[in-house]
Scaffold this motif. Structure first.
Motif, PDB file in Angstrom:
ATOM      1  N   ALA A  28       0.841  -1.194   0.000  1.00 40.92           N
ATOM      2  CA  ALA A  28       0.000   0.000   0.000  1.00 40.92           C
ATOM      3  C   ALA A  28       0.877   1.246   0.000  1.00 40.92           C
ATOM      4  CB  ALA A  28      -0.912   0.017   1.215  1.00 40.92           C
ATOM      5  N   ILE A  29       0.482   2.231  -0.805  1.00 44.05           N
ATOM      6  CA  ILE A  29       1.233   3.487  -0.899  1.00 44.05           C
ATOM      7  C   ILE A  29       0.262   4.652  -0.759  1.00 44.05           C
ATOM      8  CG2 ILE A  29       2.825   4.887  -2.290  1.00 44.05           C
ATOM      9  CD1 ILE A  29       3.487   2.330  -3.874  1.00 44.05           C
ATOM     10  N   TYR A  30       0.601   5.611   0.098  1.00 38.29           N
ATOM     11  CA  TYR A  30      -0.200   6.821   0.278  1.00 38.29           C
ATOM     12  C   TYR A  30       0.589   8.029  -0.228  1.00 38.29           C
ATOM     13  CZ  TYR A  30      -3.959   4.933   3.222  1.00 38.29           C
ATOM     14  OH  TYR A  30      -5.066   4.271   3.686  1.00 38.29           O
ATOM     15  N   ALA A  31      -0.120   8.981  -0.809  1.00 38.25           N
ATOM     16  CA  ALA A  31       0.494  10.229  -1.260  1.00 38.25           C
ATOM     17  C   ALA A  31      -0.496  11.374  -1.061  1.00 38.25           C
ATOM     18  CB  ALA A  31       0.904  10.132  -2.734  1.00 38.25           C
ATOM     19  N   ALA A  84      -0.968   0.161 -10.304  1.00 35.87           N
ATOM     20  CA  ALA A  84      -1.612  -0.067  -9.016  1.00 35.87           C
ATOM     21  C   ALA A  84      -3.122   0.046  -9.078  1.00 35.87           C
ATOM     22  CB  ALA A  84      -1.066   0.920  -7.986  1.00 35.87           C
ATOM     23  N   SER A  85      -3.762  -0.609  -8.128  1.00 33.69           N
ATOM     24  CA  SER A  85      -5.205  -0.506  -7.929  1.00 33.69           C
ATOM     25  C   SER A  85      -5.521   0.753  -7.127  1.00 33.69           C
ATOM     26  CB  SER A  85      -5.717  -1.734  -7.175  1.00 33.69           C
ATOM     27  OG  SER A  85      -7.077  -1.595  -6.833  1.00 33.69           O
ATOM     28  N   GLU A 113     -11.437  -3.932  -3.943  1.00 34.79           N
ATOM     29  CA  GLU A 113     -11.021  -4.785  -5.061  1.00 34.79           C
ATOM     30  C   GLU A 113      -9.594  -5.274  -4.873  1.00 34.79           C
ATOM     31  OE1 GLU A 113     -11.579  -2.693  -8.684  1.00 34.79           O
ATOM     32  OE2 GLU A 113     -13.762  -2.552  -8.495  1.00 34.79           O
ATOM     33  N   PHE A 114      -8.733  -4.386  -4.373  1.00 33.01           N
ATOM     34  CA  PHE A 114      -7.318  -4.711  -4.174  1.00 33.01           C
ATOM     35  C   PHE A 114      -7.145  -5.926  -3.274  1.00 33.01           C
ATOM     36  CE2 PHE A 114      -3.475  -3.824  -1.463  1.00 33.01           C
ATOM     37  CZ  PHE A 114      -2.520  -4.170  -2.419  1.00 33.01           C
ATOM     38  N   VAL A 143      -2.619   2.308  -4.404  1.00 31.13           N
ATOM     39  CA  VAL A 143      -2.207   3.697  -4.192  1.00 31.13           C
ATOM     40  C   VAL A 143      -3.439   4.525  -3.870  1.00 31.13           C
ATOM     41  CG1 VAL A 143      -1.200   5.763  -5.224  1.00 31.13           C
ATOM     42  CG2 VAL A 143      -0.197   3.518  -5.700  1.00 31.13           C
ATOM     43  N   SER A 144      -3.348   5.308  -2.781  1.00 31.14           N
ATOM     44  CA  SER A 144      -4.470   6.132  -2.368  1.00 31.14           C
ATOM     45  C   SER A 144      -4.005   7.529  -1.995  1.00 31.14           C
ATOM     46  CB  SER A 144      -5.165   5.508  -1.151  1.00 31.14           C
ATOM     47  OG  SER A 144      -6.178   6.362  -0.642  1.00 31.14           O
TER      48      SER A 144
END
Length: 403
Positions: A288-291, A306-307, A312-313, A322-323
């Motif tokens: 998981a990646i946050y920005a 990325a999803s 769904e991920f 990525v969110s």
């Protein structure tokens, strides 16, 4: 009906006691504690017939699922932005993730809508539910509690004269403006503490109930460093203007993420090592990646394939999710992820703390580690700021648990 865990039973009894005594209660429990079932079960025992549950959009389906087949009362679940569509009669109104109405000094539209709904419904019980009620400042409690006219002061400005500490900060152009974040914390705590029921992941028996913040320092490419220095010194670079302190801070942070917006909101791409660093150091099947910025989110989704949907991920074959940090801080489960990276941050202690909490789960045995990628520039200062706010929130839990 679902059977509660012992820690939820204990908290439920305290919630019921507060509701019977004061007709309101604030459940301040850490993420993954099981707040929803604690609250719904309390309202069932109080024989409520119709309940309005206001929350964030990402959490609606989960709450509806928790209610179905477990509780006999009618439940309406809606997000804050749509709450006025459900003005009606309710025995109880639950304000989940209620920092959505915590802004100050001015009222938010969400606050006005909630107060209108409460004034119309006149519910017997009002509950606030949040893990980080005032992580930025005790001033965040004014509008949250004022939906039921808890404070005698009719406006925030009058309230702050009685409960705050006068202070000023330098704003755009160097002019001093009032800083309303400083408050008489102990005085406010004495006023509100009887409303609170607290719960922690440690209370819930989580093997991994704390989080580790791991810093990963990457270098700044020379070309980007030159642009950064120019903006910091001259307040302008090509079509990028940073003539005010807040604007300068934003532009400098964008540069550390690999881009900067010009005056027409067009992104100018600059060299950046962060995405490559994450890719080179990714381990496990689910990452998981946050920005912070939309440009960063879109870039990272393309770069990693990325999803963008957490539900769904969890079930598809994507390795990366990525969110945007604010939209993904609440209402989703990422406890199954092997790694959790922060590409960039904002200054909100709430989003930082709650984003990390997406990794927690009672069954998790691996340590919860937030891997924050920073440069030695402004994003290092931002990380220090949000870590301090997280520590403040932890201290509030400690004090209230000892009451």
């Amino acid at each position: 009906m679902i059977e509660l865990y012992p820690h939820q039973v204990k908290a439920k009894k305290q919630v019921i006691d507060r509701l019977k005594s004061f007709n309101c209660c604030y459940l301040m429990a850490q993420e993954r504690f099981g707040k929803t079932h604690t609250v719904l079960s309390a309202l069932q025992d109080l024989k409520c017939k119709r309940v309005l549950f206001v929350t964030v959009k990402n959490a609606i389906k989960g709450i509806q699922g928790d209610h179905k087949g477990n509780y006999s009362f009618d439940l309406v679940v809606i997000n804050y932005e749509s709450v006025l569509k459900f003005k009606g009669d309710y025995d109880a109104i639950v304000l989940d993730e209620c920092t959505k109405i915590a802004s100050y000094p001015k009222q938010s539209l969400n606050y006005k809508a909630i107060k209108d709904v409460i004034n119309h419904a006149k519910p017997k019980y009002t509950l606030w539910v949040n893990a980080t009620p005032h992580i930025e400042s005790y001033s965040q409690l004014y509008h949250q509690l004022q939906v039921i006219n808890f404070w005698s002061e009719k406006t925030f400005y009058v309230w702050h004269k009685n409960w705050g500490i006068p202070a000023q900060i330098r704003a755009a152009g160097g002019l001093p403006v009032n800083d309303y974040s400083k408050t008489q914390n102990d005085k406010i705590e004495d006023k509100v503490k009887h409303l609170f029921v607290t719960g922690t992941r440690e209370d819930a028996g989580f093997e991994q109930h704390t989080s580790i913040v791991e810093t990963h320092l990457v270098s700044v490419p020379e070309a980007t460093q030159k642009i950064y220095n120019t903006i910091k010194k001259d307040k302008v670079w090509n079509e990028v203007i940073a003539d005010m302190p807040a604007k300068e801070m934003t532009k400098l942070q964008q540069l550390t993420g690999g881009f900067v917006y010009d005056e027409q909101s067009n992104p100018i791409v600059v060299p950046c090592e962060k995405a490559k660093y994450i890719k080179d150091n990714s381990e496990g099947n689910k990452i998981a990646i946050y920005a912070k910025y939309t440009w960063e989110v879109n870039m990272l989704r393309r770069y990693f394939g990325a999803s963008g949907d957490a539900y769904e991920f969890k079930h598809n074959h994507s390795r990366y999710f990525v969110s945007q940090i604010r939209s993904g801080a609440k209402g989703i489960d990422l406890s199954f992820c092997s790694q959790h990276w922060f590409y960039s941050l904002d200054f909100s202690g709430e989003t930082f703390t709650q984003s990390i909490a997406r990794m927690h789960n009672k069954k998790r045995t691996e340590p919860v580690i937030a891997k924050v990628v920073i440069t030695p520039l402004i994003d290092k200062d931002i990380l220090d700021t949000v870590k301090n706010k997280d520590s403040f929130n932890t201290e509030v839990y400690r004090k209230r648990n000892n009451v």
